[in-house]
Design a protein around this motif. Structure first.
Motif, short mmCIF file in Angstrom:
data_model
loop_
_atom_site.label_atom_id
_atom_site.label_comp_id
_atom_site.label_asym_id
_atom_site.label_seq_id
_atom_site.Cartn_x
_atom_site.Cartn_y
_atom_site.Cartn_z
N ARG A 133 24.65 24.01 -5.35
CA ARG A 133 24.16 24.35 -4.01
C ARG A 133 23.59 23.12 -3.31
N ARG A 134 22.92 22.23 -4.04
CA ARG A 134 22.39 21.01 -3.43
C ARG A 134 23.54 20.08 -3.03
N THR A 135 24.59 20.01 -3.84
CA THR A 135 25.76 19.21 -3.49
C THR A 135 26.41 19.75 -2.23
N ARG A 136 26.53 21.06 -2.15
CA ARG A 136 27.09 21.68 -0.94
C ARG A 136 26.25 21.31 0.28
N ASP A 137 24.93 21.34 0.14
CA ASP A 137 24.06 20.97 1.26
C ASP A 137 24.29 19.53 1.69
N LYS A 138 24.45 18.61 0.73
CA LYS A 138 24.68 17.20 1.06
C LYS A 138 26.02 17.00 1.76
N GLY A 154 23.08 28.32 8.09
CA GLY A 154 23.73 29.60 7.82
C GLY A 154 24.08 29.81 6.36
N PHE A 155 23.94 28.77 5.54
CA PHE A 155 24.21 28.92 4.12
C PHE A 155 22.99 29.41 3.37
N GLY A 156 21.92 29.73 4.04
CA GLY A 156 20.62 30.18 3.57
C GLY A 156 20.44 30.62 2.14
N GLU A 157 19.60 31.57 1.95
CA GLU A 157 19.16 32.11 0.67
C GLU A 157 18.12 31.24 -0.02
N PRO A 158 17.07 30.83 0.71
CA PRO A 158 16.03 30.01 0.09
C PRO A 158 15.36 30.68 -1.10
N ARG A 174 10.05 22.81 -2.24
CA ARG A 174 11.17 21.96 -1.82
C ARG A 174 12.50 22.67 -1.98
N ALA A 175 12.60 23.56 -2.92
CA ALA A 175 13.85 24.30 -3.12
C ALA A 175 14.14 25.24 -1.97
N ALA A 176 13.10 25.63 -1.22
CA ALA A 176 13.25 26.61 -0.16
C ALA A 176 13.50 26.01 1.21
N GLY A 177 13.15 24.75 1.40
CA GLY A 177 13.29 24.16 2.72
C GLY A 177 12.17 24.64 3.62
N PRO A 178 12.47 24.87 4.91
CA PRO A 178 11.42 25.28 5.85
C PRO A 178 10.83 26.65 5.49
N ASN A 179 9.58 26.84 5.79
CA ASN A 179 8.88 28.12 5.59
C ASN A 179 8.87 28.61 4.15
N PRO A 180 8.53 27.75 3.19
CA PRO A 180 8.59 28.17 1.79
C PRO A 180 7.60 29.28 1.44
N GLY A 181 6.47 29.33 2.12
CA GLY A 181 5.48 30.36 1.80
C GLY A 181 6.01 31.76 1.99
N THR A 182 6.82 31.95 3.00
CA THR A 182 7.42 33.26 3.26
C THR A 182 8.26 33.71 2.08
N TYR A 183 9.08 32.80 1.57
CA TYR A 183 9.96 33.14 0.45
C TYR A 183 9.19 33.32 -0.84
N LEU A 184 8.18 32.48 -1.04
CA LEU A 184 7.35 32.61 -2.24
C LEU A 184 6.65 33.96 -2.24
#
Length: 104
Positions: free
Chosen positions: A16-21, A29-33, A55-65
């Motif tokens: 998934r990180r390779t895909r992001d790069k 749109g590839f979301g799913e943090p 860092r795995a979540a990107g923006p707004n990590p607190g929401t996902y946590l």
């Protein structure tokens, strides 16, 4: 979680990180943090620092946590670390068992 499960989670996370790069700015749109956070924890855990987890979540990590905690998939520990909860571990192992190639 077995070493094979950890390896499978790391492979999925790294992929998934390779895909992001590769896709760069076009990765919108590839979301799913939340999924990325769970994979990171499975791959690099059993416990990781909250800042690494974020860092795995990107923006707004607190929401996902908070979402993962509310579903009893992860748990905060007393030392600013996150660990995978038993429910999260069981579900992830079930998923990884399905995704890992069968051994001959």
């Amino acid at each position: 979680m077995t070493p094979a499960h950890k390896a499978a989670a790391e492979l999925l996370y790294t992929s998934r990180r390779t895909r992001d790069k590769v896709f760069g700015a076009d990765r919108e749109g590839f979301g799913e943090p939340g999924w990325d956070m769970l994979l990171a924890l499975a791959a690099f855990g059993p416990m990781v620092a909250v800042n690494l987890f974020h860092r795995a979540a990107g923006p707004n990590p607190g929401t996902y946590l908070n979402w993962l905690i509310s579903r009893e998939l992860v748990a905060l520990t007393e030392r600013d670390t996150v660990e995978i909860a038993e429910r999260g571990r069981a579900l992830l192992v079930q998923y990884l068992d399905h995704e890992m190639p069968a051994k001959p």
